[in-house]
Scaffold this motif. Structure first.
Motif, PDB file in Angstrom:
ATOM      1  N   VAL A  95     -49.887  -3.458  21.765  1.00 31.51           N
ATOM      2  CA  VAL A  95     -49.817  -3.805  23.183  1.00 31.51           C
ATOM      3  C   VAL A  95     -49.208  -2.640  23.954  1.00 31.51           C
ATOM      4  N   MET A  96     -49.529  -2.568  25.228  1.00 33.63           N
ATOM      5  CA  MET A  96     -48.947  -1.567  26.123  1.00 33.63           C
ATOM      6  C   MET A  96     -47.877  -2.280  26.939  1.00 33.63           C
ATOM      7  N   ILE A  97     -46.647  -1.743  26.924  1.00 33.40           N
ATOM      8  CA  ILE A  97     -45.566  -2.368  27.671  1.00 33.40           C
ATOM      9  C   ILE A  97     -44.999  -1.403  28.694  1.00 33.40           C
ATOM     10  N   LEU A  98     -44.345  -1.970  29.698  1.00 38.69           N
ATOM     11  CA  LEU A  98     -43.598  -1.205  30.688  1.00 38.69           C
ATOM     12  C   LEU A  98     -42.148  -1.665  30.588  1.00 38.69           C
ATOM     13  N   ARG A  99     -41.262  -0.719  30.298  1.00 41.46           N
ATOM     14  CA  ARG A  99     -39.833  -1.017  30.248  1.00 41.46           C
ATOM     15  C   ARG A  99     -39.185  -0.442  31.493  1.00 41.46           C
ATOM     16  N   GLN A 106     -33.629   3.706  37.256  1.00 43.31           N
ATOM     17  CA  GLN A 106     -33.977   5.118  37.331  1.00 43.31           C
ATOM     18  C   GLN A 106     -34.944   5.584  36.248  1.00 43.31           C
ATOM     19  N   VAL A 107     -35.316   4.713  35.317  1.00 42.89           N
ATOM     20  CA  VAL A 107     -36.186   5.103  34.216  1.00 42.89           C
ATOM     21  C   VAL A 107     -37.283   4.054  34.036  1.00 42.89           C
ATOM     22  N   TRP A 108     -38.524   4.515  33.934  1.00 50.31           N
ATOM     23  CA  TRP A 108     -39.685   3.678  33.646  1.00 50.31           C
ATOM     24  C   TRP A 108     -40.319   4.231  32.381  1.00 50.31           C
ATOM     25  N   ILE A 109     -40.551   3.389  31.382  1.00 53.74           N
ATOM     26  CA  ILE A 109     -41.141   3.831  30.122  1.00 53.74           C
ATOM     27  C   ILE A 109     -42.378   2.980  29.848  1.00 53.74           C
ATOM     28  N   VAL A 110     -43.512   3.640  29.662  1.00 50.74           N
ATOM     29  CA  VAL A 110     -44.766   2.989  29.292  1.00 50.74           C
ATOM     30  C   VAL A 110     -45.045   3.417  27.863  1.00 50.74           C
ATOM     31  N   GLU A 111     -45.238   2.438  26.948  1.00 48.63           N
ATOM     32  CA  GLU A 111     -45.448   2.803  25.553  1.00 48.63           C
ATOM     33  C   GLU A 111     -46.315   1.788  24.822  1.00 48.63           C
ATOM     34  N   GLU A 112     -46.916   2.252  23.724  1.00 55.29           N
ATOM     35  CA  GLU A 112     -47.710   1.410  22.837  1.00 55.29           C
ATOM     36  C   GLU A 112     -46.802   0.929  21.713  1.00 55.29           C
ATOM     37  N   VAL A 113     -46.627  -0.386  21.609  1.00 51.89           N
ATOM     38  CA  VAL A 113     -45.803  -0.966  20.559  1.00 51.89           C
ATOM     39  C   VAL A 113     -46.573  -2.115  19.912  1.00 51.89           C
ATOM     40  N   CYS A 114     -46.035  -2.620  18.812  1.00 53.18           N
ATOM     41  CA  CYS A 114     -46.692  -3.737  18.139  1.00 53.18           C
ATOM     42  C   CYS A 114     -46.286  -5.049  18.806  1.00 53.18           C
ATOM     43  N   ALA A 115     -47.052  -6.088  18.528  1.00 49.40           N
ATOM     44  CA  ALA A 115     -46.802  -7.385  19.138  1.00 49.40           C
ATOM     45  C   ALA A 115     -45.520  -8.040  18.634  1.00 49.40           C
ATOM     46  N   MET A 116     -44.996  -7.620  17.490  1.00 51.95           N
ATOM     47  CA  MET A 116     -43.746  -8.172  16.982  1.00 51.95           C
ATOM     48  C   MET A 116     -42.539  -7.579  17.694  1.00 51.95           C
ATOM     49  N   CYS A 117     -42.588  -6.308  18.033  1.00 51.53           N
ATOM     50  CA  CYS A 117     -41.456  -5.649  18.696  1.00 51.53           C
ATOM     51  C   CYS A 117     -41.399  -5.970  20.189  1.00 51.53           C
ATOM     52  N   ALA A 118     -42.537  -6.145  20.825  1.00 58.30           N
ATOM     53  CA  ALA A 118     -42.596  -6.293  22.278  1.00 58.30           C
ATOM     54  C   ALA A 118     -41.700  -7.391  22.834  1.00 58.30           C
ATOM     55  N   PRO A 119     -41.648  -8.599  22.258  1.00 57.91           N
ATOM     56  CA  PRO A 119     -40.782  -9.622  22.855  1.00 57.91           C
ATOM     57  C   PRO A 119     -39.293  -9.355  22.666  1.00 57.91           C
ATOM     58  N   HIS A 120     -38.935  -8.476  21.735  1.00 54.88           N
ATOM     59  CA  HIS A 120     -37.528  -8.202  21.467  1.00 54.88           C
ATOM     60  C   HIS A 120     -36.971  -7.051  22.292  1.00 54.88           C
ATOM     61  N   ILE A 121     -37.829  -6.335  22.990  1.00 52.83           N
ATOM     62  CA  ILE A 121     -37.379  -5.203  23.801  1.00 52.83           C
ATOM     63  C   ILE A 121     -36.953  -5.735  25.158  1.00 52.83           C
ATOM     64  N   PRO A 122     -35.692  -5.503  25.543  1.00 50.19           N
ATOM     65  CA  PRO A 122     -35.232  -6.034  26.831  1.00 50.19           C
ATOM     66  C   PRO A 122     -35.920  -5.344  28.009  1.00 50.19           C
ATOM     67  N   HIS A 123     -36.147  -6.101  29.052  1.00 48.07           N
ATOM     68  CA  HIS A 123     -36.748  -5.613  30.306  1.00 48.07           C
ATOM     69  C   HIS A 123     -38.144  -5.041  30.093  1.00 48.07           C
ATOM     70  N   ALA A 124     -38.882  -5.566  29.116  1.00 45.90           N
ATOM     71  CA  ALA A 124     -40.239  -5.092  28.853  1.00 45.90           C
ATOM     72  C   ALA A 124     -41.239  -6.135  29.330  1.00 45.90           C
ATOM     73  N   ARG A 125     -42.335  -5.635  29.855  1.00 39.39           N
ATOM     74  CA  ARG A 125     -43.419  -6.497  30.321  1.00 39.39           C
ATOM     75  C   ARG A 125     -44.709  -6.002  29.684  1.00 39.39           C
ATOM     76  N   ILE A 126     -45.470  -6.906  29.080  1.00 40.42           N
ATOM     77  CA  ILE A 126     -46.735  -6.522  28.449  1.00 40.42           C
ATOM     78  C   ILE A 126     -47.783  -6.309  29.531  1.00 40.42           C
ATOM     79  N   LEU A 127     -48.379  -5.127  29.519  1.00 35.88           N
ATOM     80  CA  LEU A 127     -49.377  -4.776  30.531  1.00 35.88           C
ATOM     81  C   LEU A 127     -50.807  -4.949  30.021  1.00 35.88           C
TER      82      LEU A 127
END
Length: 183
Positions: A95-99, A106-127
């Motif tokens: 999935v592609m997320i935006l943190r 002051q920081v925006w991070i767009v990254e490709e992560v797996c579906a297991m990690c995505a819900p555990h990353i704080p302030h992340a939204r699946i795009l």
């Protein structure tokens, strides 16, 4: 006797990440930087317009990038530092997320992560999610292509394949729910 695998193993490509950062300077100006070679505006004292530009720039990276189904989890390459308290094995679709932490802002991070990690990353939204692999096509002698039919499942099991083929599924009747008497 040696046996060859039916299909060559697919190698994972590294997950991508873009970091857009708003940096303040001692002369009360700020600038926007990006980890990819992008054109950025010059230093400015207008912090609101630079913050809006940074958010739009991160969104543009997310929109322009297609999620690759063969990408490895970027979070795993960083040793899961984005979610240190939750130790989960990397698995699932990409999935592609935006943190973006709204407190820091002051920081925006767009990254490709797996579906297991995505819900555990704080302030992340699946795009976006990786596209499902397509079924292989068969080329007939006439030159026309057709997709292979889905394998059917016996009607004793409920599955999406059985419902599509029109097979009847066996369902157990529901028992009525009774509340225990209070008394």
């Amino acid at each position: 006797m040696t046996t060859a695998p039916l299909e060559a193993p697919t190698a994972r490509v590294p997950g991508r990440a873009w970091t857009v950062r708003l940096t303040g300077h001692s002369d009360r100006t700020a600038s926007v930087t990006c980890t990819s070679p992008c054109t950025m505006p010059a230093r400015s004292r207008d912090l609101a317009s630079l913050r809006a530009f940074a958010a739009r720039h991160a969104a543009a990276h997310a929109k322009a990038a297609t999620v690759r189904p063969d990408a490895a989890c970027h979070c795993r390459t960083e040793r899961c530092e984005a979610h240190p308290g939750d130790k989960t094995p990397c698995a699932g679709e990409v999935v592609m997320i935006l943190r973006h932490d709204p407190v820091v802002g002051q920081v925006w991070i767009v990254e490709e992560v797996c579906a297991m990690c995505a819900p555990h990353i704080p302030h992340a939204r699946i795009l976006a999610r990786a596209a499902a692999p397509t079924r292989p096509a068969v080329v007939e002698r006439t030159g026309q292509t057709r997709t292979l039919p889905r394998p059917s499942v016996p009607s004793l099991f409920s599955s999406a394949g059985a419902a599509e083929t029109g097979a009847d599924t066996i369902r157990r009747p529901r028992k009525p729910h009774r509340r225990p008497r209070q008394g």
